[in-house]
Design an enzyme around this catalytic site. Structure first.
Site, PDB file in Angstrom:
ATOM      1  N   PHE A   8      -3.384   9.951  -4.775  1.00 25.22           N
ATOM      2  CA  PHE A   8      -4.348  10.895  -4.186  1.00 25.22           C
ATOM      3  C   PHE A   8      -4.601  12.151  -5.033  1.00 25.22           C
ATOM      4  O   PHE A   8      -5.605  12.825  -4.866  1.00 25.22           O
ATOM      5  CB  PHE A   8      -3.937  11.319  -2.756  1.00 25.22           C
ATOM      6  CG  PHE A   8      -3.953  10.190  -1.771  1.00 25.22           C
ATOM      7  CD1 PHE A   8      -5.156   9.680  -1.295  1.00 25.22           C
ATOM      8  CD2 PHE A   8      -2.776   9.611  -1.339  1.00 25.22           C
ATOM      9  CE1 PHE A   8      -5.178   8.622  -0.399  1.00 25.22           C
ATOM     10  CE2 PHE A   8      -2.787   8.547  -0.433  1.00 25.22           C
ATOM     11  CZ  PHE A   8      -4.001   8.050   0.031  1.00 25.22           C
ATOM     12  N   HIS A  57      -6.875   5.251   6.858  1.00 26.40           N
ATOM     13  CA  HIS A  57      -6.963   5.835   5.513  1.00 26.40           C
ATOM     14  C   HIS A  57      -7.861   7.083   5.541  1.00 26.40           C
ATOM     15  O   HIS A  57      -8.832   7.135   6.296  1.00 26.40           O
ATOM     16  CB  HIS A  57      -7.547   4.790   4.547  1.00 26.40           C
ATOM     17  CG  HIS A  57      -7.353   5.128   3.110  1.00 26.40           C
ATOM     18  ND1 HIS A  57      -8.218   5.952   2.419  1.00 26.40           N
ATOM     19  CD2 HIS A  57      -6.389   4.770   2.231  1.00 26.40           C
ATOM     20  CE1 HIS A  57      -7.790   6.091   1.180  1.00 26.40           C
ATOM     21  NE2 HIS A  57      -6.686   5.383   1.028  1.00 26.40           N
ATOM     22  N   ASP A  80      -4.599   2.163  -5.096  1.00 31.28           N
ATOM     23  CA  ASP A  80      -4.489   2.115  -6.556  1.00 31.28           C
ATOM     24  C   ASP A  80      -5.083   3.399  -7.121  1.00 31.28           C
ATOM     25  O   ASP A  80      -5.710   4.163  -6.386  1.00 31.28           O
ATOM     26  CB  ASP A  80      -5.126   0.842  -7.145  1.00 31.28           C
ATOM     27  CG  ASP A  80      -6.624   0.735  -6.956  1.00 31.28           C
ATOM     28  OD1 ASP A  80      -7.185   1.437  -6.086  1.00 31.28           O
ATOM     29  OD2 ASP A  80      -7.258  -0.062  -7.665  1.00 31.28           O
ATOM     30  N   TYR A 134      -7.273   6.402  -8.959  1.00 32.40           N
ATOM     31  CA  TYR A 134      -8.706   6.686  -9.112  1.00 32.40           C
ATOM     32  C   TYR A 134      -9.194   6.014 -10.394  1.00 32.40           C
ATOM     33  O   TYR A 134      -8.482   5.983 -11.397  1.00 32.40           O
ATOM     34  CB  TYR A 134      -8.934   8.198  -9.215  1.00 32.40           C
ATOM     35  CG  TYR A 134      -8.596   8.966  -7.964  1.00 32.40           C
ATOM     36  CD1 TYR A 134      -9.216   8.691  -6.752  1.00 32.40           C
ATOM     37  CD2 TYR A 134      -7.662  10.002  -7.991  1.00 32.40           C
ATOM     38  CE1 TYR A 134      -8.924   9.419  -5.606  1.00 32.40           C
ATOM     39  CE2 TYR A 134      -7.354  10.735  -6.853  1.00 32.40           C
ATOM     40  CZ  TYR A 134      -7.987  10.435  -5.661  1.00 32.40           C
ATOM     41  OH  TYR A 134      -7.689  11.145  -4.528  1.00 32.40           O
TER      42      TYR A 134
END
Length: 215
Positions: free
Chosen positions: A72, A182, A59, A61
């Site tokens: 990202f 991740h 989701d 930031y």
């Protein structure tokens, strides 16, 4: 077909109408990221007919001025968050050079055909996962299913358990899937570092006679 046609079709569905009602209230009463006009930035920058690579995040930031509608990515003037720092470390290690987006703004990736989407496209200030299970997952799954069914030779980079689960809705006879832990500091050392997804993606693109991505 363009992204807007697909998004408009989703907006007609009951789940999306419920999501929209929820979001209207959230944006009126709380601080929500990204700004409403940037929710679909990933689709505006990466044209459907130019799509080569899909990177799926979790989701947005959840701190001020970071989220900009690209998974990202952050605006140039914002300090790179830890996951982004690790992505750039892996690019440097994999390609022996710095990313062209070392300032953290991944707009140029998107314009080259990299769709940077989160599973959930909005979040409340300082509350990670606060918009989980409100309908966004259905939306993004339907986008992935559309790509899987209607495109060929798309490379999916699935980082982390949540993204890897999306493998189930991708036709692996037509597409390429690369998986890794991740890039967050909690898991990057378990195999994101050393995954070489950036060079591997370009090797696949070369084989299918498409321009490589300038990471």
């Amino acid at each position: 077909m363009i992204w807007q046609d697909i998004i408009d079709q989703e907006k007609e569905k009951e789940y999306y109408k419920s999501l929209e009602t929820f979001l209207d209230q959230e944006y009126k009463t709380k601080t929500i990221y990204p700004p409403k006009d940037k929710i679909f930035t990933a689709f505006k920058l990466c044209k459907l007919d130019n799509l080569k690579v899909v990177i799926i995040g979790q989701d947005p930031y959840h701190q001020p001025n970071q989220a900009q509608g690209l998974a990202f990515s952050t605006p140039k003037h914002i300090k790179n968050p830890p996951s982004m720092v690790n992505i750039f470390k892996e690019i440097n290690s994999d390609l022996n050079r710095d990313s062209i987006c070392i300032d953290g703004d991944l707009t140029s990736w998107a314009k080259q055909g990299v769709l940077l989407i989160n599973s959930v496209l909005t979040v409340e200030d300082s509350k990670a996962n606060s918009h989980k299970n409100k309908g966004w997952e259905i939306f993004t799954d339907n986008i992935i299913k559309y790509i899987s069914q209607n495109k060929e030779n798309i490379i999916f980079l699935l980082w982390g358990a949540g993204a890897i689960k999306k493998s189930k809705i991708i036709d692996t006879t037509k597409h390429h899937i690369l998986t890794a832990p991740h890039p967050s500091p909690l898991s990057a050392y378990r195999g994101f570092f050393g995954c070489k997804h950036f060079s591997k993606t370009n090797e696949i693109l070369k084989k299918i006679k498409k321009d490589s991505i300038n990471w």
